[in-house]
Design an enzyme around this catalytic site. Structure first.
Site, PDB file in Angstrom:
ATOM      1  N   ASP A  30       0.855  -1.187   0.000  1.00 38.02           N
ATOM      2  CA  ASP A  30       0.000   0.000   0.000  1.00 38.02           C
ATOM      3  C   ASP A  30       0.899   1.248   0.000  1.00 38.02           C
ATOM      4  OD1 ASP A  30      -3.220   0.571   1.039  1.00 38.02           O
ATOM      5  OD2 ASP A  30      -1.782   2.227   1.068  1.00 38.02           O
ATOM      6  N   ILE A  31       0.499   2.236  -0.774  1.00 37.78           N
ATOM      7  CA  ILE A  31       1.313   3.451  -0.919  1.00 37.78           C
ATOM      8  C   ILE A  31       1.308   4.296   0.358  1.00 37.78           C
ATOM      9  CG2 ILE A  31      -0.426   5.077  -1.838  1.00 37.78           C
ATOM     10  CD1 ILE A  31       1.565   5.691  -4.115  1.00 37.78           C
ATOM     11  N   ASN A  86     -12.752  -2.989   2.812  1.00 36.39           N
ATOM     12  CA  ASN A  86     -13.723  -1.907   2.952  1.00 36.39           C
ATOM     13  C   ASN A  86     -14.662  -1.978   1.750  1.00 36.39           C
ATOM     14  OD1 ASN A  86     -12.311  -0.910   5.234  1.00 36.39           O
ATOM     15  ND2 ASN A  86     -10.833   0.052   3.863  1.00 36.39           N
ATOM     16  N   GLY A  92     -15.742   3.262   3.729  1.00 32.67           N
ATOM     17  CA  GLY A  92     -14.616   4.087   3.296  1.00 32.67           C
ATOM     18  C   GLY A  92     -13.863   3.539   2.107  1.00 32.67           C
ATOM     19  N   GLN A  93     -14.536   2.724   1.277  1.00 31.52           N
ATOM     20  CA  GLN A  93     -13.859   2.220   0.078  1.00 31.52           C
ATOM     21  C   GLN A  93     -13.524   3.380  -0.852  1.00 31.52           C
ATOM     22  OE1 GLN A  93     -15.998  -0.815  -2.132  1.00 31.52           O
ATOM     23  NE2 GLN A  93     -14.294  -1.127  -3.549  1.00 31.52           N
ATOM     24  N   HIS A  99     -10.415  -5.445  -3.131  1.00 30.15           N
ATOM     25  CA  HIS A  99      -9.101  -5.688  -2.530  1.00 30.15           C
ATOM     26  C   HIS A  99      -9.255  -6.012  -1.052  1.00 30.15           C
ATOM     27  CE1 HIS A  99      -9.972  -1.353  -2.286  1.00 30.15           C
ATOM     28  NE2 HIS A  99      -9.332  -1.357  -1.127  1.00 30.15           N
ATOM     29  N   HIS A 101      -6.946  -5.594   2.457  1.00 32.93           N
ATOM     30  CA  HIS A 101      -5.753  -5.049   3.104  1.00 32.93           C
ATOM     31  C   HIS A 101      -5.195  -6.143   3.999  1.00 32.93           C
ATOM     32  CE1 HIS A 101      -6.725  -0.662   2.384  1.00 32.93           C
ATOM     33  NE2 HIS A 101      -7.907  -1.207   2.177  1.00 32.93           N
TER      34      HIS A 101
END
Ligand code: 5GP
Ligand code: ZN
Length: 113
Positions: A30-31, A86, A92-93, A99, A101
Site C-alpha cells: 500500500d502506498i 472496505n 470508506g472504500q 481488494h 488489506h
C-alpha cells in the site's frame, strides 16, 4: 478497466512494489502504509465491489484468500495479521476494484472504528 488505478498496476502502467503474483491475483505494498506491513491483495479481474461477486468468482476469491496465507507464511507473520476489506461508502472504500488489506507488524486494535 480504464481509469482503475489497480488495473493500471496490474498492467504495469503505474509502478508498485509487487510482493506476490499468480495468473489471477496480485499482491503489492500500500502506498500509504497504516502498519509496518500493509499489503493490498487484488484479483486481476476487475470487480468493483463485493456486491458484484457471483458464483463464477468462488474460485477466484478462494485464491485471493489463499494468497494471503501464502504471503503471510513467506513473510513470517506468525504473530498474526489482519485481513480486511472496505466495501462501499460507509466502509470508506476509495478504490473500486475489490481488494483486501493485509496489515501486520504491530498490535492491531479492535474494533478498528
Ligand atoms: P480502500 O479505502 O479503497 O479500502 O483503500 C484503498 C487503498 O489503496 C488505500 O489504503 C490507499 O493508500 C491505496 N492506494 C491508493 N492508490 C494507490 C496507488 O496508486 N498505489 C498503491 N500501492 N496503493 C494505493
Ligand atoms: Zn480495476
Amino acid at each position: 478497466m480504464q481509469d482503475c488505478i489497480f488495473c493500471k498496476i496490474i498492467h504495469r502502467e503505474i509502478p508498485a512494489e509487487i510482493i506476490y503474483e499468480t495468473d489471477n491475483v496480485l499482491v503489492f505494498k500500500d502506498i500509504r502504509p497504516a502498519a509496518p506491513v500493509h499489503l493490498l491483495l487484488i484479483p486481476k479481474k476487475h470487480i468493483p465491489t463485493f456486491f458484484e461477486l457471483g458464483p463464477e468468482d468462488v474460485m477466484l476469491m478462494g485464491e485471493l484468500q489463499t494468497a494471503a496465507a501464502e504471503v503471510a507464511r513467506r513473510l513470517g507473520l506468525s504473530n498474526g495479521f489482519r485481513l480486511v476489506s472496505n466495501i462501499g461508502r460507509d466502509a470508506g472504500q476509495l478504490v473500486f476494484h475489490i481488494h483486501y488489506h493485509l496489515l501486520a507488524g504491530r498490535e492491531l486494535k479492535w474494533p478498528p472504528g
